[in-house]
Design a protein around this motif. Structure first.
Motif, PDB file in Angstrom:
ATOM      1  N   ILE A 146       0.820  -1.220   0.000  1.00 40.79           N
ATOM      2  CA  ILE A 146       0.000   0.000   0.000  1.00 40.79           C
ATOM      3  C   ILE A 146       0.848   1.262   0.000  1.00 40.79           C
ATOM      4  O   ILE A 146       0.325   2.357   0.058  1.00 40.79           O
ATOM      5  CB  ILE A 146      -0.990   0.023   1.188  1.00 40.79           C
TER       6      ILE A 146
ATOM      7  N   PRO B 132       6.052  15.434   4.086  1.00 43.42           N
ATOM      8  CA  PRO B 132       6.545  14.450   3.117  1.00 43.42           C
ATOM      9  C   PRO B 132       8.075  14.492   3.010  1.00 43.42           C
ATOM     10  O   PRO B 132       8.691  15.476   3.411  1.00 43.42           O
ATOM     11  CB  PRO B 132       5.894  14.885   1.801  1.00 43.42           C
TER      12      PRO B 132
ATOM     13  N   ASN C  84      -5.749   5.363   8.577  1.00 46.33           N
ATOM     14  CA  ASN C  84      -4.846   6.065   7.689  1.00 46.33           C
ATOM     15  C   ASN C  84      -3.612   5.230   7.341  1.00 46.33           C
ATOM     16  O   ASN C  84      -2.974   4.692   8.233  1.00 46.33           O
ATOM     17  CB  ASN C  84      -4.387   7.329   8.420  1.00 46.33           C
ATOM     18  N   PRO C  85      -3.255   5.102   6.047  1.00 49.22           N
ATOM     19  CA  PRO C  85      -2.083   4.298   5.732  1.00 49.22           C
ATOM     20  C   PRO C  85      -0.748   5.025   5.884  1.00 49.22           C
ATOM     21  O   PRO C  85       0.266   4.403   6.162  1.00 49.22           O
ATOM     22  CB  PRO C  85      -2.315   3.893   4.276  1.00 49.22           C
ATOM     23  N   TYR C  86      -0.736   6.356   5.676  1.00 50.92           N
ATOM     24  CA  TYR C  86       0.533   7.107   5.698  1.00 50.92           C
ATOM     25  C   TYR C  86       0.471   8.233   6.740  1.00 50.92           C
ATOM     26  O   TYR C  86      -0.578   8.568   7.232  1.00 50.92           O
ATOM     27  CB  TYR C  86       0.833   7.790   4.360  1.00 50.92           C
ATOM     28  N   PHE C  87       1.618   8.848   6.993  1.00 51.22           N
ATOM     29  CA  PHE C  87       1.746  10.026   7.863  1.00 51.22           C
ATOM     30  C   PHE C  87       1.107   9.790   9.231  1.00 51.22           C
ATOM     31  O   PHE C  87       0.146  10.434   9.611  1.00 51.22           O
ATOM     32  CB  PHE C  87       1.088  11.258   7.219  1.00 51.22           C
TER      33      PHE C  87
ATOM     34  N   SER D 284       3.089   1.203   9.312  1.00 52.93           N
ATOM     35  CA  SER D 284       4.176   1.449   8.351  1.00 52.93           C
ATOM     36  C   SER D 284       4.539   0.217   7.527  1.00 52.93           C
ATOM     37  O   SER D 284       5.588   0.185   6.915  1.00 52.93           O
ATOM     38  CB  SER D 284       5.445   1.975   9.023  1.00 52.93           C
ATOM     39  N   THR D 285       3.717  -0.792   7.541  1.00 55.85           N
ATOM     40  CA  THR D 285       3.972  -1.942   6.678  1.00 55.85           C
ATOM     41  C   THR D 285       2.932  -1.929   5.567  1.00 55.85           C
ATOM     42  O   THR D 285       2.134  -1.013   5.462  1.00 55.85           O
ATOM     43  CB  THR D 285       3.855  -3.276   7.439  1.00 55.85           C
TER      44      THR D 285
ATOM     45  N   MET E 111       1.937   8.715  -2.415  1.00 57.95           N
ATOM     46  CA  MET E 111       2.466   9.871  -1.688  1.00 57.95           C
ATOM     47  C   MET E 111       1.653  11.119  -2.025  1.00 57.95           C
ATOM     48  O   MET E 111       1.184  11.832  -1.149  1.00 57.95           O
ATOM     49  CB  MET E 111       3.953  10.060  -2.040  1.00 57.95           C
TER      50      MET E 111
END
Lengths: 353, 220
Positions: free
Chosen positions: A115, B218, B45-48, B71-72, A172
């Motif tokens: 992902i 980012p 949420n997948p990121y941040f 974070s995986t 991103m």
């Protein structure tokens, strides 16, 4: 809107589509694209539009084909594995000369992959978004603001040339937030579509949207006509941004999120006295061949930086007819190259001080 | 200097700045010489996310409790058993970063009884005027109602975290004050404080302002 807001890339893509007059969204959730569909589900009912979560990605893409055939601005969005499922319908759209918007917020592959962000669907987007002889327009934004601007452009050019258009983003860009301004009605008014199957009212012949041809002669003729249109697009619609390329010896070529990282690396190289520059393709198809050809007249070497094992690098070599060395640096599987890693590659390429 | 309670829970809309605020509060409490645990309760949420900053936090002596798969590539809404212990009152500080909206707050409901019994706590509802779906006090208030319904806990104060990332200017903060006050009014809650980045805080003439740094960004 019209004011400045903080938006996630995924949300900005959705809002921009609504501002561009899209009232029909068909999708299926997948990380890291889900916020786009979630935003549409909240917003579409408020603007009198349709948000429909289909039973599968393929169903969603076929709903887009049907809706766009009737002349509506329609779209779908997904992430890499989901796009693979949609490609059958995308080929049908291309084969039926139907414009529509497809958004790919790329993640690591192949297979279910992961992902985290990736750019490993470049080949799929630019060479084979389904079976058969065809191209689709491919736009690669690098900021959330550019996502907004390119959604309107993708709808407009799709309508103009009667073909599917894709925004090729990555996780991103989809997940990060940046300040954006969304102008009201950000693209031109949807154009007349005399080919649409929207009811002839006994005033014209009935229109047919179809991709099946009963004789090979007819099919060849149509595909040839389509490819003549592609030549016009290649001539008129290339987009790229150049950064410090005028006197550059080493030119980094990167799009999307890896262009953001490369931008920082070029700045660091310049601080060290290395003449580095950046060409950022904004259209991946048509590929900005003209910009690269021009740069090849003075640059000593090119470095393609991608979040993949090296896909766009082929197009860079073709664009400059292999007249200069073209090297590649990439990370894959969901990893993002760092500015330091790219700087090391620039130095290795012999950036002179 | 804001006096934090032993348990601070951060609720809010997606992208209002919950994770950045949680990290700042945890670092602040730790730098005042206290033991702190920060809990990443975000299963959406997948990121941040807070769990991504584990290394930085642990260097500061802060303990991190996060979903095992943070974070995986595993998009799996599971929580570790250690999360249970977080809501056990003790002589340490705990900062909890909850997932966005009602969907993210569902996970908090698992611990609602313990949280409601916990005495020394603040449950902050974080708002950002510059997020497009919460740009009016009415919309912002509505989202907290949905969060409270999903989590079965009630916020006790509003935090004004209005910002436009690096483009935030003093006038943006001023222009958000009325919005934050109105949101708090609709919700019948006090406004705990307004946040501002170190680089603009000196020019601000405000009663209750809380200095933060931009940590979540980012990689470029």
């Amino acid at each position: 809107m019209g004011e400045r807001f903080l938006m996630k890339g995924n949300e900005a893509l959705a809002e921009a589509a609504i501002q561009a007059g899209c009232r029909h969204f068909f999708g299926y959730p997948i990380t890291p694209q889900t916020e786009l569909a979630a935003y549409m589900s909240k917003k579409m009912p408020k603007v009198g539009g349709t948000y429909l979560q289909a039973e599968s990605e393929l169903a969603a893409a076929n709903m887009v084909l049907g809706c766009a055939s009737a002349g509506c601005r329609a779209m779908t969005s997904s992430s890499s594995p989901g796009i693979s499922l949609k490609t059958e319908a995308i080929s049908y759209m291309a084969g039926s000369d139907v414009p529509a918007l497809i958004i790919n917020v790329q993640r690591g592959g192949p297979g279910l992959g992961g992902i985290q962000p990736s750019q490993a669907d470049y080949w799929q987007a630019t060479k084979a978004t389904g079976h058969g002889d065809f191209q689709i327009l491919v736009f690669a934004p690098a900021t959330v603001q550019e996502m907004v601007n390119l959604v309107g452009k993708a709808f407009d050019l799709g309508d103009k040339y009667r073909m599917p258009a894709m925004i090729l983003a990555d996780g991103m860009l989809g997940q990060m937030m940046e300040p954006v301004e969304i102008p009201d009605g950000s693209s031109s008014a949807p154009c007349e579509k005399p080919w649409a199957t929207n009811g002839h009212q006994n005033k014209r012949e009935h229109n047919i949207i179809n991709s099946l041809y009963l004789t090979p002669q007819a099919l060849e003729k149509l595909v040839r006509e389509r490819f003549e249109r592609y030549e016009i697009i290649k001539k008129n619609e290339q987009m790229a941004e150049e950064y410090l390329t005028d006197d550059a010896d080493i030119i980094v070529v990167a799009y999307g999120a890896s262009a953001r990282v490369s931008h920082s690396a070029v700045d660091s190289a310049r601080q060290q006295g290395i003449k580095a520059g950046l060409i950022r393709p904004i259209t991946l198809w048509p590929f900005p061949t003209d910009t690269l050809k021009k740069a090849a007249q003075h640059a000593k070497a090119f470095l393609s930086v991608e979040m993949s094992m090296g896909q766009m690098v082929d197009d860079v070599r073709l664009a400059i007819d292999c007249s200069r060395p073209v090297e590649f640096y990439g990370r894959t599987g969901g990893m993002i190259p760092t500015p330091e890693e790219i700087l090391q590659q620039i130095i290795k390429l012999g950036g002179e001080k | 200097m804001f006096e934090f309670k032993h348990l601070t829970i951060i609720l809010g809309h997606y992208g209002c700045g919950k994770t950045n605020l949680s990290l700042n509060i945890a670092l602040d409490i730790a730098r005042r010489g206290n033991k702190v645990t920060v809990a990443d309760l975000d299963v959406v949420n997948p990121y941040f996310r807070t769990g991504d900053y584990r290394e930085m936090l642990e260097k500061e002596g802060i303990k991190v409790v996060a979903p095992i798969f943070v974070s995986t590539n595993l998009d799996n809404p599971s929580l570790p058993a250690a999360m249970e212990d977080i809501f056990q009152p003790k002589d340490e500080y705990v900062v909890v970063d909850v997932g966005g909206d009602d969907a993210g707050a569902v996970a908090l409901g698992r611990y609602a009884r313990k949280i409601n019994e916990y005495k020394d706590k603040d449950i902050f509802y974080v708002v950002n005027k510059f997020r497009s779906l919460t740009s009016t006090p009415q919309d912002a208030a509505q989202i907290l109602r949905e969060i409270e319904l999903a989590s079965r806990i009630r916020a006790n104060a509003v935090v004004n975290n209005s910002h436009l990332q690096q483009l935030t200017a003093a006038e943006d903060i001023y222009s958000s004050l009325d919005y934050a006050k109105k949101t708090a009014e609709i919700l019948n809650l006090p406004l705990a404080f307004t946040t501002a980045e170190s680089k603009i805080i000196d020019g601000l003439d405000l009663d209750s302002v809380y200095e933060i740094q931009r940590i979540v960004k980012p990689p470029f």
